[in-house]
Design an enzyme around this catalytic site. Structure first.
Site, PDB file in Angstrom:
ATOM      1  N   CYS A  80      -4.246   9.538   0.308  1.00  0.00           N
ATOM      2  CA  CYS A  80      -5.294   8.706   0.055  1.00  0.00           C
ATOM      3  C   CYS A  80      -5.978   7.657   0.795  1.00  0.00           C
ATOM      4  O   CYS A  80      -6.456   8.098   1.912  1.00  0.00           O
ATOM      5  CB  CYS A  80      -5.262   8.161  -1.468  1.00  0.00           C
ATOM      6  SG  CYS A  80      -7.185   7.617  -2.345  1.00  0.00           S
ATOM      7  N   HIS A 180      -4.182  12.586  -4.290  1.00  0.00           N
ATOM      8  CA  HIS A 180      -2.943  11.938  -4.445  1.00  0.00           C
ATOM      9  C   HIS A 180      -1.768  12.881  -4.691  1.00  0.00           C
ATOM     10  O   HIS A 180      -1.643  13.423  -5.789  1.00  0.00           O
ATOM     11  CB  HIS A 180      -3.094  11.060  -5.710  1.00  0.00           C
ATOM     12  CG  HIS A 180      -3.807   9.857  -5.480  1.00  0.00           C
ATOM     13  ND1 HIS A 180      -3.413   8.657  -4.980  1.00  0.00           N
ATOM     14  CD2 HIS A 180      -5.193   9.479  -5.817  1.00  0.00           C
ATOM     15  CE1 HIS A 180      -4.548   7.540  -4.807  1.00  0.00           C
ATOM     16  NE2 HIS A 180      -5.275   8.297  -5.355  1.00  0.00           N
ATOM     17  N   GLU A 182       1.209  12.434  -5.140  1.00  0.00           N
ATOM     18  CA  GLU A 182       2.243  12.094  -5.848  1.00  0.00           C
ATOM     19  C   GLU A 182       2.094  12.069  -7.480  1.00  0.00           C
ATOM     20  O   GLU A 182       2.945  12.014  -8.257  1.00  0.00           O
ATOM     21  CB  GLU A 182       2.559  10.482  -5.911  1.00  0.00           C
ATOM     22  CG  GLU A 182       1.536   9.433  -5.949  1.00  0.00           C
ATOM     23  CD  GLU A 182       0.527   9.534  -4.913  1.00  0.00           C
ATOM     24  OE1 GLU A 182      -0.449   8.512  -5.319  1.00  0.00           O
ATOM     25  OE2 GLU A 182       0.609  10.161  -3.951  1.00  0.00           O
TER      26      GLU A 182
END
Length: 198
Positions: A80, A180, A182
């Site tokens: 990001c 993202h 994650e």
């Protein structure tokens, strides 16, 4: 004490806990640090980020990370804002960035029918990078951003929202995801596993 598999760069950017949780989920060992020597000697590095480009760059300059990061030779993954800071510049706050990828970060143009920032799930395609091993074409990942990296010689995966742009960039040991990883479910988890295997 054995050195952790991954150093997570600590600076003025959010979403660190989401990265930590994702790494713990796959059993990776990690440390969160802004120590230049530890980062320079790390096995692998993750450069996360949520926030505004200008303030994030100021934070990197305060610790000398702005000079260190472009010189690193180990596998390096930006996500990001971390990805955007690896580029040459950003239209967000007219910010000079790290210059690993010599391309600008641009603001999405206002377009009827599209909300800016892009927030939510979107697909990735044209996968040409080792960190996408076992990831299917058109798999969905999670985005939250109002600025984008245009298509370039560094583009190794694409996304389409308002226009077609870079979902993943790669140059030598540097990998960078606009989305993202994650919080992108099983797809993001696979990308982290692939990164660990480099």
């Amino acid at each position: 004490m054995n050195r952790p598999e991954i150093s997570i760069i600590k600076y003025n950017a959010g979403n660190i806990m989401s990265v930590i949780i994702a790494l713990e989920r796959i059993g990776a060992t990690y440390e969160l640090t802004d120590d230049l020597e530890r980062i320079q000697n790390a096995n692998k590095i993750i450069f996360p980020g949520v926030g505004e480009a200008g303030s994030a760059m100021r934070s990197l300059k305060e610790t000398g990370l702005d000079e260190l990061i472009p010189t690193l030779k180990q596998p390096f993954l930006g996500t990001c804002v971390g990805m955007q800071l690896l580029c040459d510049s950003s239209e967000e706050s007219d910010t000079k960035c790290l210059g690993v990828f010599d391309i600008p970060i641009l603001k999405f143009p206002k377009t009827d029918g599209f909300k800016i920032p892009q927030t939510g799930w979107n697909n990735i395609y044209g996968l040409q990078t080792s960190i996408c091993e076992s990831v299917k074409e058109n798999a969905y990942v999670y985005y939250n951003h109002g600025y984008y990296a245009p298509l370039s010689k560094y583009t190794v995966a694409k996304t389409d929202y308002v226009l077609e742009y870079s979902a993943i960039l790669q140059k030598d040991n540097f990998f960078a995801c606009q989305f993202h990883s994650e919080i992108s479910g099983e797809v993001g988890q696979q990308i982290f596993k692939n990164f660990l295997a480099l």
